[in-house]
Design a protein around this motif. Structure first.
Motif, PDB file in Angstrom:
ATOM      1  N   VAL A   1       0.856  -1.187   0.000  1.00  0.00           N
ATOM      2  CA  VAL A   1       0.000   0.000   0.000  1.00  0.00           C
ATOM      3  C   VAL A   1       0.888   1.232   0.000  1.00  0.00           C
ATOM      4  O   VAL A   1       2.029   1.200   0.462  1.00  0.00           O
ATOM      5  N   GLU A   2       0.337   2.320  -0.490  1.00  0.00           N
ATOM      6  CA  GLU A   2       1.102   3.569  -0.571  1.00  0.00           C
ATOM      7  C   GLU A   2       1.338   4.141   0.822  1.00  0.00           C
ATOM      8  O   GLU A   2       0.505   4.033   1.718  1.00  0.00           O
ATOM      9  N   SER A   3       2.497   4.741   1.036  1.00  0.00           N
ATOM     10  CA  SER A   3       2.875   5.463   2.256  1.00  0.00           C
ATOM     11  C   SER A   3       3.140   4.556   3.452  1.00  0.00           C
ATOM     12  O   SER A   3       3.164   5.026   4.591  1.00  0.00           O
ATOM     13  N   ALA A   4       3.291   3.249   3.224  1.00  0.00           N
ATOM     14  CA  ALA A   4       3.613   2.336   4.322  1.00  0.00           C
ATOM     15  C   ALA A   4       4.498   1.216   3.786  1.00  0.00           C
ATOM     16  O   ALA A   4       4.492   0.919   2.593  1.00  0.00           O
TER      17      ALA A   4
ATOM     18  N   PHE B   1       4.475   3.562   9.110  1.00  0.00           N
ATOM     19  CA  PHE B   1       4.102   4.719   8.304  1.00  0.00           C
ATOM     20  C   PHE B   1       4.381   5.977   9.105  1.00  0.00           C
ATOM     21  O   PHE B   1       4.500   5.926  10.341  1.00  0.00           O
TER      22      PHE B   1
ATOM     23  N   HIS C   1       1.035  11.147   9.705  1.00  0.00           N
ATOM     24  CA  HIS C   1      -0.041  10.811   8.774  1.00  0.00           C
ATOM     25  C   HIS C   1      -1.198  10.120   9.502  1.00  0.00           C
ATOM     26  O   HIS C   1      -0.981   9.368  10.463  1.00  0.00           O
TER      27      HIS C   1
ATOM     28  N   LEU D   1      -4.903   4.553   5.250  1.00  0.00           N
ATOM     29  CA  LEU D   1      -4.132   3.313   5.166  1.00  0.00           C
ATOM     30  C   LEU D   1      -5.008   2.112   5.512  1.00  0.00           C
ATOM     31  O   LEU D   1      -5.000   1.082   4.821  1.00  0.00           O
TER      32      LEU D   1
END
Length: 324
Positions: free
Chosen positions: A262-265, A279, A283, A288
């Protein structure tokens, strides 16, 4: 919520004289500065997290605000009262819960401690009955009332101490580690109780804790103290941005799968159906969680906050300046 300051701290210092062994028969005198030029104010009705590592000066501050200790320098006011000069008068307007120290009578049933406090604070019968009933119901204490305090678990005693501190309707409540020793269900109950107390009665709360989840769920404002000085005063997101920390999302899937993408993690650990993702602490976890729930067979998850010591360490490493 009124902007009127209920707590005023202006240039406060607390210095202790300590004698240390310097030879076979000789001791040297040293000064320990527990609180150093501390300045802040808390408006009436606000809930504030007051955090820092062990030995930072949190408990010393609370003891000065309650009148137990006298400042070495500076000015303190709580509800317009100088705590050290009018401690008895202030006692009727504040409530205090020190995590590892109880205000309850050790060998008496819990209800007898409450009856004694009703007499000490001269609480009118109707108010006492109303406040006791509310605390017992919301903190799930009915089965504990006839139990001697010495037989209560730490978590049960903490709930008992919180109720005791509120029987006389204090304007300000000082809480030192109020969820220590509590299981997850009890922590939720205590947090909901404190949130309702603040919303319904406008009780001002100063909360010290090592559990950043307490702060995240209860306080819009957080103050960080270390070595007796105020390092940060603002919201929790700003603290995470300053410290550059990471939170951890622990995900339990319905079956074993390849590492979650997944994005940002990023996944840092996988054990069977459980995966750990980190993460940025600044944020929100909500996007998420939504992304994972929409793409993976999710059974359970939890968010783990970075401990305050690591956040402060990163603040030092990054050369963060004091915020007033």
């Amino acid at each position: 919520m009124s902007a009127e300051p209920l707590i005023e701290v202006d240039g406060v210092e607390k210095v202790f004289d300590v004698r240390r062994k310097a030879g076979f028969l000789r001791r040297e005198r040293h000064e320990v500065r527990a609180v150093d030029s501390l300045t802040f104010s808390v408006p009436r009705g606000e809930m504030v997290g007051y955090i820092g590592p062990n030995g930072a000066g949190k408990s010393t501050t609370i003891k000065m605000l309650t009148g137990i200790l006298t400042p070495s320098a500076g000015r303190l006011r709580v509800a317009g009262i100088d705590p050290s000069r009018e401690r008895a008068g202030l006692a009727h307007r504040i409530g205090v819960v020190f995590g590892q120290r109880t205000t309850l009578w050790w060998d008496l049933p819990l209800i007898d401690s409450y009856r004694l406090m009703r007499r000490m604070y001269r609480i009118p019968d109707a108010r006492y009955a109303r406040n006791l009933e509310r605390c017992v119901e919301l903190l799930d204490m009915a089965p504990l009332l006839e139990v001697p305090v010495r037989q209560l678990s730490l978590g049960q005693r903490m709930r008992g101490d919180i109720a005791a501190a509120l029987l006389h309707d204090p304007e300000v409540l000082y809480l030192d580690e109020p969820t220590i020793g509590l299981d997850i269900v009890s922590k939720v109950k205590v947090r909901e109780f404190l949130r309702d107390l603040n919303a319904e009665r406008g009780t001002t709360v100063l909360l010290t804790t090592h559990d950043l989840t307490d702060i995240e769920q209860l306080c819009r404002r957080v103050m960080v103290i270390d070595h007796g000085r105020l390092m940060y005063d603002g919201d929790l997101d700003g603290l995470h941005e300053l410290g550059g920390g990471e939170r951890t999302l622990v995900v339990d899937l319905e079956r074993e799968l390849a590492p979650i993408e997944v994005e940002s993690a990023r996944v840092v650990k996988v054990e069977g159906v459980r995966q750990w993702l980190t993460f940025p602490a600044a944020h929100s976890a909500a996007p998420l969680v939504a992304a994972i729930a929409g793409r993976y067979p999710l059974a359970d998850l939890s968010v783990r906050e970075p401990d305050i010591e690591s956040v402060i360490a990163r603040m030092y490493a990054g050369g963060a300046s004091l915020t007033y």
